[in-house]
Design a protein around this motif. Structure first.
Motif, PDB file in Angstrom:
ATOM      1  N   LYS A 231       0.875  -1.168   0.000  1.00  8.54           N
ATOM      2  CA  LYS A 231       0.000   0.000   0.000  1.00  8.54           C
ATOM      3  C   LYS A 231       0.911   1.216   0.000  1.00  8.54           C
ATOM      4  O   LYS A 231       1.798   1.347   0.843  1.00  8.54           O
ATOM      5  N   LEU A 232       0.703   2.125  -0.958  1.00  7.93           N
ATOM      6  CA  LEU A 232       1.579   3.274  -1.160  1.00  7.93           C
ATOM      7  C   LEU A 232       0.798   4.565  -1.076  1.00  7.93           C
ATOM      8  O   LEU A 232      -0.337   4.642  -1.551  1.00  7.93           O
ATOM      9  N   THR A 233       1.411   5.597  -0.478  1.00  7.73           N
ATOM     10  CA  THR A 233       0.869   6.949  -0.515  1.00  7.73           C
ATOM     11  C   THR A 233       1.754   7.748  -1.464  1.00  7.73           C
ATOM     12  O   THR A 233       2.957   7.882  -1.238  1.00  7.73           O
ATOM     13  N   VAL A 234       1.153   8.266  -2.535  1.00  4.75           N
ATOM     14  CA  VAL A 234       1.902   8.916  -3.608  1.00  4.75           C
ATOM     15  C   VAL A 234       1.897  10.430  -3.421  1.00  4.75           C
ATOM     16  O   VAL A 234       0.854  11.019  -3.146  1.00  4.75           O
ATOM     17  N   GLU A 235       3.087  11.052  -3.580  1.00  5.56           N
ATOM     18  CA  GLU A 235       3.192  12.516  -3.563  1.00  5.56           C
ATOM     19  C   GLU A 235       2.797  13.034  -4.935  1.00  5.56           C
ATOM     20  O   GLU A 235       3.301  12.557  -5.952  1.00  5.56           O
ATOM     21  N   GLY A 236       1.926  13.998  -4.967  1.00  2.00           N
ATOM     22  CA  GLY A 236       1.495  14.570  -6.237  1.00  2.00           C
ATOM     23  C   GLY A 236       0.407  13.729  -6.879  1.00  2.00           C
ATOM     24  O   GLY A 236       0.012  12.681  -6.381  1.00  2.00           O
ATOM     25  N   SER A 237      -0.054  14.173  -7.999  1.00  2.00           N
ATOM     26  CA  SER A 237      -1.166  13.531  -8.686  1.00  2.00           C
ATOM     27  C   SER A 237      -0.703  12.317  -9.489  1.00  2.00           C
ATOM     28  O   SER A 237       0.379  12.317 -10.067  1.00  2.00           O
ATOM     29  N   VAL A 238      -1.549  11.291  -9.521  1.00  2.00           N
ATOM     30  CA  VAL A 238      -1.292  10.145 -10.383  1.00  2.00           C
ATOM     31  C   VAL A 238      -2.169  10.208 -11.631  1.00  2.00           C
ATOM     32  O   VAL A 238      -2.085   9.329 -12.485  1.00  2.00           O
ATOM     33  N   GLU A 239      -2.963  11.264 -11.719  1.00  2.00           N
ATOM     34  CA  GLU A 239      -3.844  11.432 -12.867  1.00  2.00           C
ATOM     35  C   GLU A 239      -3.025  11.535 -14.147  1.00  2.00           C
ATOM     36  O   GLU A 239      -2.036  12.253 -14.222  1.00  2.00           O
ATOM     37  N   GLY A 240      -3.412  10.767 -15.154  1.00  2.00           N
ATOM     38  CA  GLY A 240      -2.744  10.802 -16.442  1.00  2.00           C
ATOM     39  C   GLY A 240      -1.531   9.894 -16.548  1.00  2.00           C
ATOM     40  O   GLY A 240      -0.962   9.755 -17.628  1.00  2.00           O
ATOM     41  N   LEU A 241      -1.106   9.277 -15.442  1.00  2.00           N
ATOM     42  CA  LEU A 241       0.041   8.373 -15.488  1.00  2.00           C
ATOM     43  C   LEU A 241      -0.419   6.979 -15.895  1.00  2.00           C
ATOM     44  O   LEU A 241      -1.493   6.537 -15.508  1.00  2.00           O
TER      45      LEU A 241
END
Length: 107
Positions: free
Chosen positions: A43-53
């Motif tokens: 389980k990961l918490t991502v910095e910044g948006s993952v939208e479009g990746l």
């Protein structure tokens, strides 16, 4: 409450373990925190948006040099948190081919 779908034991990091996500083709990279990890996923918490990746497949880089990594597939997304399932190396790889005319000698 949702049923737990994970298989196997997991390690939970109280403050998260700093890591990076990187696209399979190397075109993007994001900082993340590993919240928990098991043999089969994390389980990961991502910095910044993952939208479009393109998160269908990606690398989870566990070391600053990139020598410790896992190839992953996206399992789920919930806001800034994602579930990563670890992909196993292809067990069906063909054995290396020997040049024609060579023979194996047992000692």
């Amino acid at each position: 409450m949702a049923a737990e779908r994970r298989v196997g034991d997991r390690v939970v990091f109280e403050r998260g373990f700093a890591a990076h996500l990187m696209g399979i083709d190397g075109t993007w990279r994001r900082n993340c925190l590993v919240e928990d990890i098991s043999e089969t996923g994390a389980k990961l918490t991502v910095e910044g948006s993952v939208e479009g990746l393109n998160l269908k497949e990606f690398f989870l880089l566990l070391s600053s040099t990139g020598l410790a990594y896992r190839r992953c597939e996206l399992a789920w997304v919930n806001g800034e948190q994602i579930g990563a399932g670890f992909l196993k190396p292809d067990a069906k790889k063909k054995p290396a081919r020997r040049p024609s005319g060579s023979q194996v000698v047992e000692i």
